[in-house]
Design an enzyme around this catalytic site. Sequence first.
Site, mmCIF file in Angstrom:
data_model
loop_
_atom_site.group_PDB
_atom_site.id
_atom_site.type_symbol
_atom_site.label_atom_id
_atom_site.label_comp_id
_atom_site.label_asym_id
_atom_site.label_seq_id
_atom_site.Cartn_x
_atom_site.Cartn_y
_atom_site.Cartn_z
ATOM 1 C CE LYS A 81 -3.739 -35.508 2.216
ATOM 2 N NZ LYS A 81 -3.633 -35.050 0.800
ATOM 3 C CG ASP A 83 -9.544 -37.155 5.430
ATOM 4 O OD1 ASP A 83 -9.918 -36.747 4.323
ATOM 5 O OD2 ASP A 83 -9.109 -38.309 5.619
ATOM 6 C CG HIS A 84 -11.011 -32.992 1.153
ATOM 7 N ND1 HIS A 84 -9.749 -33.459 0.958
ATOM 8 C CD2 HIS A 84 -11.681 -33.290 0.020
ATOM 9 C CE1 HIS A 84 -9.659 -34.014 -0.244
ATOM 10 N NE2 HIS A 84 -10.824 -33.920 -0.834
ATOM 11 C CE LYS A 91 -14.451 -36.363 -1.277
ATOM 12 N NZ LYS A 91 -14.475 -35.346 -2.308
ATOM 13 C CD GLU A 150 -7.128 -37.595 -7.625
ATOM 14 O OE1 GLU A 150 -7.500 -36.420 -7.634
ATOM 15 O OE2 GLU A 150 -6.078 -37.993 -7.102
ATOM 16 C CG ASP A 172 -1.853 -36.879 -2.271
ATOM 17 O OD1 ASP A 172 -1.892 -35.890 -1.528
ATOM 18 O OD2 ASP A 172 -2.457 -36.937 -3.360
ATOM 19 C CG HIS A 191 -8.316 -38.534 1.210
ATOM 20 N ND1 HIS A 191 -8.538 -37.639 2.228
ATOM 21 C CD2 HIS A 191 -7.634 -37.858 0.260
ATOM 22 C CE1 HIS A 191 -8.004 -36.461 1.889
ATOM 23 N NE2 HIS A 191 -7.444 -36.575 0.714
ATOM 24 C CE LYS A 199 -2.686 -36.798 -7.726
ATOM 25 N NZ LYS A 199 -3.903 -36.096 -7.325
HETATM 26 C C1 BG6 Z 1 -6.169 -34.390 -1.822
HETATM 27 C C2 BG6 Z 1 -4.927 -34.886 -2.487
HETATM 28 O O1 BG6 Z 1 -6.089 -34.559 -0.437
HETATM 29 O O2 BG6 Z 1 -7.290 -35.100 -2.319
HETATM 30 C C3 BG6 Z 1 -5.039 -34.730 -3.989
HETATM 31 O O3 BG6 Z 1 -3.802 -34.169 -2.011
HETATM 32 C C4 BG6 Z 1 -6.283 -35.397 -4.502
HETATM 33 O O4 BG6 Z 1 -3.895 -35.251 -4.648
HETATM 34 C C5 BG6 Z 1 -7.496 -34.951 -3.706
HETATM 35 O O5 BG6 Z 1 -6.438 -35.040 -5.851
HETATM 36 C C6 BG6 Z 1 -8.713 -35.767 -4.074
HETATM 37 O O6 BG6 Z 1 -9.832 -35.196 -3.478
HETATM 38 P P1 BG6 Z 1 -11.252 -35.282 -4.155
HETATM 39 O O7 BG6 Z 1 -12.170 -34.624 -3.189
HETATM 40 O O8 BG6 Z 1 -11.162 -34.596 -5.478
HETATM 41 O O9 BG6 Z 1 -11.508 -36.755 -4.314
#
Ligand code: BG6
Length: 507
Positions: free
Chosen positions: A164, A193-194, A198, A232, A251, A256, A356
């Site tokens: 992404k 999409d990481h 999870k 975050e 973002d 997500h 954030k």
């Molecule tokens: C990323 C964003 O895709 O996901 C970041 O670009 C964000 O800004 C991050 O901090 C959050 O991922 P995780 O796994 O820490 O919740």
Amino acid sequence: MHRDALAKPNNLPAGPCAMVIFGASGDLTRRKLIPALCNLAAAGLLPARFAIIGFAFDPLTTDSFRKQLNDEVQSSETAPLDPKLWDSILERTFYIQGDFKDGAAYQQLKEKVEQADRDYQTGGNRFFYLAVAPMFFSEIVRQLGQAGLVQQQSGHWSRVIIEKPFGHDLDSARQLNAEIKKVLDETQIYRIDHYLGKETVQNIMVFRFGNSIFEPIWTRSFIDHVQITAAESVGVEHRGAYYERAGALRDMVPNHLFQLVTLTAMEPPISFEADAVRQKQAEVLHSIQPSSPEDVLQNMVRGQYGESSDGAERLAAYRAEANVAPDSGTETFVALRLSIDNWRWAGVPFYLRTGKRLPKRATEIAIQFRRTPFVLFRNTPVKELQPNRLLIRIQPDEGISLSFGAKVPGPVMHLGLVNMDFEYTRYFGSAPSTGYERLLYDCMIGDATLFQRTDVLEAAWKILQPVLDVWSALPPRNFPNYSAGSWGPPEAAALMARDGREWRELE
Ligand code: BG6
């Protein structure tokens, strides 16, 4: 009981293949991708016939690249890896230095991939991981096509994983899709999409469709509203240049947060095949009506952090971060109210917030059930009952809890809210994971369930386009509007208060 999340009894090592990483000298490769490959190797899931080829502009050699990886892996949290196994991975890791726009570099890459095919019998199968800035996505795919690296002939497969952000609005996402589809078939494209890597996110489907007791109450008849939070505590860190163009909405939301929305709201798929699941996810997004400008003004809140107003640690304002304009209008917080106009969810708002520099790091889905029809405990001090709430904690304390009212012991009737609580680590232990293991493995075995399909992604942008349009037409006048370390601007609380609700306080 102890868990090894990856070593499920019927999981076999993936078949032979080579992995090419574009942007191999960057953070992602060292911090996530290589440790994830180590964890796969430790779980016995990495193919024996495997090779890694890094490609980037930085002036590294295969030796210095290996050294860099070795140093990082020694200090990262990976499963205990037999040194012999790690050496054997390193031995099959190579580096090619080149410009992403230079056709000659792709010829070199091709020779290296073909040599790896011969030396490590990778069977002509390969996948390309694009860990690069988005401006290079279509160029790299075009060059791969031109170099004949992504043709699938005589049973060999070739896949491309794209990081992404996939586009920065609806038009650019469509254009990017059109460009890469000139070269690749949809089945070759793995948009990552990481969040889907999870465990707790994958567990949402298991929780809903692997248990008979929740699904019947998973409807508007029982649920009052849903709150999804991805908070975050960190600021923009060293990513000011990227974030200035992206902002919190792009973002976090189309990717997500919408994954969490669709997995929570989707209808049961007919199977867990990739397209069956993604079809149901797409239907959820299609049921969310794009907002009118009035809706945007009313239901979509944006915020930007200023410096912290109190506390021992002084936190800088977003506008004072590196590579951020001193008068930046980029949002670092969003809160949205969405309506899913379908039979199951009509009248059940989904509230989303992410930002954030909030007071803590926590991602969760809170399903708030309806109150009981009336308070039965007349002539007692109980005046109001707290509704039941199901909490799916995605991170950092992964787990699920259900709260319900219980009588507080004593002669007078008092009710308290208590929890039935499941904690992942208590039941299953904790296995080192980067969140990329399952996704890399799935790409190697050709399972695209946890990757984003074109139409799902475009549907996400369609929902957000009116928000982007209104926000760009009306630059924010009150930024910064929340202090670093607080729960966002007052408008976020007001969004809830208008509906007679409030955000859950995260302990
Ligand atoms: C990323 C964003 O895709 O996901 C970041 O670009 C964000 O800004 C991050 O901090 C959050 O991922 P995780 O796994 O820490 O919740």
